[in-house]
Motif scaffolding. Structure first.
Motif, PDB file in Angstrom:
ATOM      1  N   PHE A  97       0.828  -1.206   0.000  1.00 54.64           N
ATOM      2  CA  PHE A  97       0.000   0.000   0.000  1.00 54.64           C
ATOM      3  C   PHE A  97       0.861   1.253   0.000  1.00 54.64           C
ATOM      4  O   PHE A  97       0.633   2.183  -0.785  1.00 54.64           O
ATOM      5  CB  PHE A  97      -0.931   0.001   1.213  1.00 54.64           C
ATOM      6  CG  PHE A  97      -1.789   1.231   1.288  1.00 54.64           C
ATOM      7  CD1 PHE A  97      -2.874   1.385   0.445  1.00 54.64           C
ATOM      8  CD2 PHE A  97      -1.500   2.246   2.188  1.00 54.64           C
ATOM      9  CE1 PHE A  97      -3.664   2.530   0.489  1.00 54.64           C
ATOM     10  CE2 PHE A  97      -2.276   3.397   2.243  1.00 54.64           C
ATOM     11  CZ  PHE A  97      -3.365   3.539   1.390  1.00 54.64           C
ATOM     12  N   GLU A 145       1.217   4.178  -2.611  1.00 51.41           N
ATOM     13  CA  GLU A 145       0.905   5.564  -2.284  1.00 51.41           C
ATOM     14  C   GLU A 145       2.010   6.516  -2.722  1.00 51.41           C
ATOM     15  O   GLU A 145       1.732   7.640  -3.150  1.00 51.41           O
ATOM     16  CB  GLU A 145       0.676   5.706  -0.776  1.00 51.41           C
ATOM     17  CG  GLU A 145      -0.651   5.166  -0.303  1.00 51.41           C
ATOM     18  CD  GLU A 145      -1.829   5.956  -0.844  1.00 51.41           C
ATOM     19  OE1 GLU A 145      -2.285   6.910  -0.188  1.00 51.41           O
ATOM     20  OE2 GLU A 145      -2.293   5.608  -1.953  1.00 51.41           O
ATOM     21  N   SER A 162      -7.623  -2.376   0.826  1.00 50.20           N
ATOM     22  CA  SER A 162      -7.800  -1.008   0.351  1.00 50.20           C
ATOM     23  C   SER A 162      -9.062  -0.912  -0.489  1.00 50.20           C
ATOM     24  O   SER A 162      -9.615  -1.920  -0.949  1.00 50.20           O
ATOM     25  CB  SER A 162      -6.593  -0.560  -0.461  1.00 50.20           C
ATOM     26  OG  SER A 162      -6.388  -1.425  -1.558  1.00 50.20           O
ATOM     27  N   GLU A 163      -9.531   0.312  -0.670  1.00 50.67           N
ATOM     28  CA  GLU A 163     -10.720   0.586  -1.466  1.00 50.67           C
ATOM     29  C   GLU A 163     -10.357   1.410  -2.692  1.00 50.67           C
ATOM     30  O   GLU A 163      -9.482   2.276  -2.621  1.00 50.67           O
ATOM     31  CB  GLU A 163     -11.757   1.364  -0.644  1.00 50.67           C
ATOM     32  CG  GLU A 163     -12.299   0.638   0.558  1.00 50.67           C
ATOM     33  CD  GLU A 163     -13.245   1.509   1.361  1.00 50.67           C
ATOM     34  OE1 GLU A 163     -13.304   2.736   1.088  1.00 50.67           O
ATOM     35  OE2 GLU A 163     -13.915   0.983   2.262  1.00 50.67           O
ATOM     36  N   THR A 200      -6.902   5.131  -4.495  1.00 44.85           N
ATOM     37  CA  THR A 200      -6.921   3.908  -3.712  1.00 44.85           C
ATOM     38  C   THR A 200      -6.641   4.313  -2.274  1.00 44.85           C
ATOM     39  O   THR A 200      -5.678   5.037  -2.019  1.00 44.85           O
ATOM     40  CB  THR A 200      -5.851   2.924  -4.203  1.00 44.85           C
ATOM     41  OG1 THR A 200      -6.106   2.598  -5.567  1.00 44.85           O
ATOM     42  CG2 THR A 200      -5.846   1.663  -3.361  1.00 44.85           C
ATOM     43  N   GLU A 201      -7.458   3.866  -1.345  1.00 46.14           N
ATOM     44  CA  GLU A 201      -7.288   4.352   0.016  1.00 46.14           C
ATOM     45  C   GLU A 201      -7.606   3.285   1.050  1.00 46.14           C
ATOM     46  O   GLU A 201      -8.313   2.302   0.775  1.00 46.14           O
ATOM     47  CB  GLU A 201      -8.157   5.581   0.268  1.00 46.14           C
ATOM     48  CG  GLU A 201      -9.650   5.295   0.261  1.00 46.14           C
ATOM     49  CD  GLU A 201     -10.490   6.539   0.531  1.00 46.14           C
ATOM     50  OE1 GLU A 201      -9.935   7.657   0.523  1.00 46.14           O
ATOM     51  OE2 GLU A 201     -11.712   6.390   0.742  1.00 46.14           O
ATOM     52  N   ILE A 202      -7.062   3.477   2.223  1.00 42.98           N
ATOM     53  CA  ILE A 202      -7.457   2.772   3.432  1.00 42.98           C
ATOM     54  C   ILE A 202      -7.861   3.867   4.406  1.00 42.98           C
ATOM     55  O   ILE A 202      -6.993   4.562   4.943  1.00 42.98           O
ATOM     56  CB  ILE A 202      -6.306   1.921   4.000  1.00 42.98           C
ATOM     57  CG1 ILE A 202      -5.847   0.876   2.973  1.00 42.98           C
ATOM     58  CG2 ILE A 202      -6.720   1.241   5.293  1.00 42.98           C
ATOM     59  CD1 ILE A 202      -4.656   0.042   3.426  1.00 42.98           C
ATOM     60  N   ILE A 224      -5.993   4.642   7.725  1.00 46.24           N
ATOM     61  CA  ILE A 224      -4.531   4.501   7.689  1.00 46.24           C
ATOM     62  C   ILE A 224      -3.827   5.627   8.445  1.00 46.24           C
ATOM     63  O   ILE A 224      -4.215   6.790   8.396  1.00 46.24           O
ATOM     64  CB  ILE A 224      -4.020   4.431   6.235  1.00 46.24           C
ATOM     65  CG1 ILE A 224      -2.629   3.768   6.163  1.00 46.24           C
ATOM     66  CG2 ILE A 224      -3.981   5.806   5.595  1.00 46.24           C
ATOM     67  CD1 ILE A 224      -2.658   2.288   6.334  1.00 46.24           C
ATOM     68  N   ALA A 258     -12.029  -1.531   3.553  1.00 48.78           N
ATOM     69  CA  ALA A 258     -11.556  -0.926   4.787  1.00 48.78           C
ATOM     70  C   ALA A 258     -12.722  -0.310   5.539  1.00 48.78           C
ATOM     71  O   ALA A 258     -13.732   0.077   4.969  1.00 48.78           O
ATOM     72  CB  ALA A 258     -10.504   0.127   4.484  1.00 48.78           C
TER      73      ALA A 258
END
Length: 888
Positions: A499, A503, A824-825, A838-840, A843, A885
């Motif tokens: 991830f 990022e 992640s989404e 793309t994110e969590i 986080i 997430a």
């Protein structure tokens, strides 16, 4: 003794070249009087130059460094083993050694392929470089442009002033048969006022030149330090320029820039005109391929007339404006405009200029990652061309190192102190590149290979199993997928690295001052990181993501993780640390700007963060940074880290916390002692340890102590409740490594007590707290303390404590901080977001670093107690939450 297996990082071995790497040794396995031999996979001797970089407390060798030089493709694997020898740790003499000689004015290095004269004074770093009978460089110097700004009579005026290097000192830092290092220190100076003799010197620099026997290349590690006023001294450009002799017809002179995958190939006189067909098209193709072209004055007179009539291109440049955009330009002369030749995304960072009998190429590490940057050739049609590598090109806006606001935002943005201590004065930036010298124009394929090697220099490393077997760097685990539950945990560790690696690319965490760092906390509403929210923006080294990445490399051997950790080490050891000035030796805590936070802390700069890279690579610059912090306790004496809470106390100089302040001091002193066997810092270390051992609660309570740096003396001051600061800056690795290295059972038991105390498995906890006068507050198990709790559970055989560790790390969503499984989404249709992300959403780099580090430690100690079925349980839990997430 078994042979140590050594291989190329990522299995990327070079075609040829020099390399330096480190090997650890188990305590007592190697003495300073024994010899390390290196052989290839077929038993052939590999001639190396070796030296010791660290010692165990018993005097045996802990780390060695080795330099080798390969004239051909090296073996894929090498083997190291000790043998009886007279020492020092250098293999027997063989052919191919280089010579180094010096006078009062210069240092001459002869590698057997090139001869380089390095200046001891003046502006030229290099006087000349010769390859055989061909002089390929007649001078090289650092250049800088200072921009000043003013507003007068309604006019905005920007003035530029040229500076160049002025050498203060040149020395042979190390010299041997396979490798030598020349160190040059100085400053950038302007031409000044000749009448008054008044000159200004600024931007001190420290440069190392690395030479390897039998090689035609020189590696440079260049650091400059900012000592200006950010409101008045703007850096418009900073770079290094090489003077390259040119000869022959213009159509047999060459310019090459590396693009995204191939090369930009041109000449000041391209053979393209309206007659370029037939044999002339073939000759044109040869020219583009870098092969000399012959034209007959009589037979080719018409074509030569066309060539003579065509434009003469004297200047070429490639400018990397961002991480995803570069452009190549050329022009005929300084009185005319540039013509754009092409555009691309990410240049390989190589430029070559030369003619059919000689030339040079410059290849840069992290060229596009540390944008803006540029490569430029000027004067290609003259007798002397200039090849300039711009670390910051004048084609872009000048550096702006001013703070982002005129005040701090402590309450809203976690900026630490009301004091505005945002200053770049004393920070640094390091760049790495290599110069290749040719006695003819190299082929295009060779240049592409050189660019790839310069962008990611080859390195030799050991196997993860061997690193762990030697007992270096405390307690940690190898990758283990032997059971479903272990495999599940490994998947989570890998998912977090994946991830963050993603990022860096998705969020474009690149740039001259930013590359290597990551952000601190996420904003799930804006679907971005909190880049503009004070103490939640750049991470710097808060809660030690450096350590997380380095242990992920040590346990796996992964090249991608090594490069992430390497970039973070380069950044955090230079940009986040003050190398001189009021805050010398301290680092800046997290902020919108790397140097912006009012909290200047010893924990941010401690040697324990950078030892991994130093010992694996023997990098001298990182060694300098670790030396710089050996007496940071004196700086802390002048800037009390607890000044917002306690007034000055006449009994001592300053206030400190055991964690992180004293822990950072001990990390610095321990590193100094193991590197140099320095008794002064050993004594400082042991004096602090003796104090801790006389106060058993010192490692348990979140206490504040008085400290007198002149006497290395701690004083009782105030005890409070449990404090996560005792754990969260790498203490679980630093304290354990120190205790194990010195064999101190009392300290070792105190460390176990520290881990056990923050759990449900400490007898008579309330009675002890009452005896110490400490309230029972904050002494519950948390991610912070879980690693040391695992240490206590393993060493003392407390099964219930081991189970509590895993419940904390894996099953309690609130305490573990990391939502498992890590998923992640993809956010693709938000009108309030500039592009799909793309994110969590939950986080946090603090949370991830601490969770991963404590899991890595616990897996090696109590991995066999991971609850069975945990992977199935957590997947079911995530499924109930709707997948992906969840909010924290």
């Amino acid at each position: 003794m078994d042979k140590v297996v050594i291989h190329w990082l990522g299995n990327k071995r070079p075609k040829k070249g020099g390399v330096t790497w480190g090997i650890p040794w188990k305590r007592g396995a190697l003495t300073r009087d024994e010899l390390v031999k290196i052989e290839g996979e077929n038993g052939e001797d590999i001639t190396v130059q070796s030296w010791i970089t660290a010692y165990w407390p018993d005097g045996s060798v802990k780390w060695t460094a080795h330099a080798a030089s390969f004239s051909d493709t090296p073996p894929q694997r090498l083997y190291a083993y000790k043998t009886v020898g007279p020492g020092p740790l250098v293999s027997p003499d063989v052919d191919g050694f280089m010579s180094v000689e010096q006078t009062d004015d210069c240092i001459d290095v002869d590698t057997g392929m090139i001869t380089c004269r390095i200046s001891k004074k003046g502006s030229d770093i290099i006087k000349y470089i010769r390859r055989g009978d061909v002089t390929v460089c007649t001078g090289a110097k650092l250049v800088c442009i200072r921009e000043s700004r003013s507003i007068a009579s309604g006019l905005r005026v920007r003035a530029e002033e040229d500076f160049e290097s002025q050498i203060v000192e040149s020395e042979i830092e190390s010299q041997g048969p396979r490798r030598c290092v020349i160190r040059i220190r100085g400053r950038h100076i302007n031409k000044g006022n000749a009448a008054t003799g008044i000159y200004r010197g600024w931007l001190p620099f420290d440069m190392r030149l690395y030479f390897y026997a039998g090689q035609e290349s020189i590696r440079f590690v260049y650091t400059f330090f900012y000592d200006g006023n950010p409101y008045a001294d703007f850096i418009k450009g900073i770079g290094m320029t090489f003077s390259v002799p040119m000869a022959g017809p213009l159509y047999n002179r060459y310019v090459r820039f590396s693009g995204d995958s191939g090369l930009f190939c041109e000449s000041p006189k391209n053979l393209m005109n309206k007659m370029t067909y037939g044999k002339y098209e073939d000759l044109y193709r040869m020219q583009i391929e870098g092969k000399p072209v012959s034209l007959d004055p009589e037979q080719d007179s018409r074509f030569l007339a066309m060539v003579d009539d065509s434009a003469v291109w004297d200047c070429f440049k490639l400018v990397q404006y961002s991480s995803d955009n570069y452009a190549i330009f050329k022009r005929t002369n300084e009185h005319c405009s540039f013509v754009e030749a092409t555009r691309g995304n990410r240049s390989g960072g190589l430029a070559c200029v030369g003619h059919e009998k000689g030339g040079v190429a410059v290849g840069v590490e992290d060229f596009w990652q540390k944008y803006p940057s540029s490569l430029e050739t000027l004067g290609v049609v003259s007798d002397i061309a200039r090849l300039t590598l711009w670390f910051w090109p004048p084609d872009c806006e000048a550096m702006d190192l001013r703070h982002y606001d005129t005040s701090t935002h402590v309450l809203s943005s976690y900026e630490g102190f009301d004091e505005l201590r945002s200053t770049p004065y004393g920070i640094a930036n390091t760049s790495e590149f290599a110069l290749y010298c040719f006695d003819g124009m190299p082929g295009n394929h060779m240049l592409v290979e050189i660019a790839a090697e310069c962008a990611s220099p080859p390195l030799l490393v050991c196997e993860p199993e061997y690193y762990r077997k030697t007992g270096v760097f405390g307690e940690w685990s190898l990758v283990d997928r032997s059971t479903p539950q272990r495999a599940f945990i490994e998947d989570q560790l890998d998912a977090l690295v994946k991830f963050y690696k993603g990022e860096i690319e998705r969020r474009k965490w690149y740039g001259f001052w930013n590359y290597g760092d990551v952000m601190h906390s996420y904003d799930k509403v804006r679907h971005t990181w909190r880049y503009d929210i004070g103490g939640y923006a750049w991470q710097n080294t808060e809660l030690v993501p450096n350590m997380w990445l380095w242990y992920m490399f040590l346990r796996s051997g992964r090249e991608d993780v090594f490069r992430m950790a390497e970039a973070m080490t380069r950044h955090t050891s230079e940009v986040d640390v003050y190398h001189f000035g009021e805050y010398a030796g301290l680092g800046s805590r997290h902020n919108v700007l790397h140097w912006g936070c009012g909290c200047k802390e010893a924990r941010i700069s401690m040697a324990g963060l950078h030892r991994y890279y130093y010992y694996l690579t023997a990098d001298e610059r990182v060694g300098d940074v670790m030396d710089e912090v050996k007496e940071v306790d004196y700086t802390v004496g002048n800037l009390d880290p607890m000044r917002a809470y306690y007034p000055p106390d006449p009994r001592f100089k300053t206030h400190v916390r055991i964690g992180p302040d004293v822990m950072a001091f001990c990390s610095n002193w321990f590193t100094r002692w193991e590197r140099y066997e320095d008794e002064v810092y050993k004594a400082k270390l042991f004096k602090c340890l003796d104090f801790l051992k006389s106060h058993p609660y010192a490692l348990v309570s979140g206490g504040v102590y008085g400290y007198d740096p002149d006497k290395t003396q701690l004083h009782d001051f105030k005890l409070s409740g449990g404090d996560p600061f005792m754990f969260c800056f790498g203490s679980q690795f630093i304290w354990v490594e120190i205790a194990q290295a010195i064999g101190d059972s009392v300290l070792d038991n105190m460390i176990m007590d520290m881990g056990q105390f923050y759990s449900s498995f400490m007898e008579k906890k309330d009675e002890k707290l009452a005896e110490w006068g400490v309230p029972n507050r904050g002494f519950d198990m948390s991610v912070y303390s879980s690693g040391l709790a695992a240490y206590a559970a393993s060493r003392r055989g407390i099964k219930g404590l081991a189970e509590e560790v895993w419940r904390t790390l894996l099953m309690d969503g609130e305490k573990s901080w990391v939502r498992l499984p890590v998923e992640s989404e993809e956010v693709t249709s938000l009108i309030t977001c500039v592009k799909p992300v793309t994110e969590i959403p939950w986080i946090s780099t603090n949370a991830v670093s601490q969770w991963a580090l404590n899991v890595i430690m616990s897996m090696g100690l109590i991995g066999d107690t991971v609850p069975k079925g945990i992977h199935e349980l957590l997947k079911k839990r995530q499924s109930r939450l709707g997948g992906g997430a969840s909010d924290r």
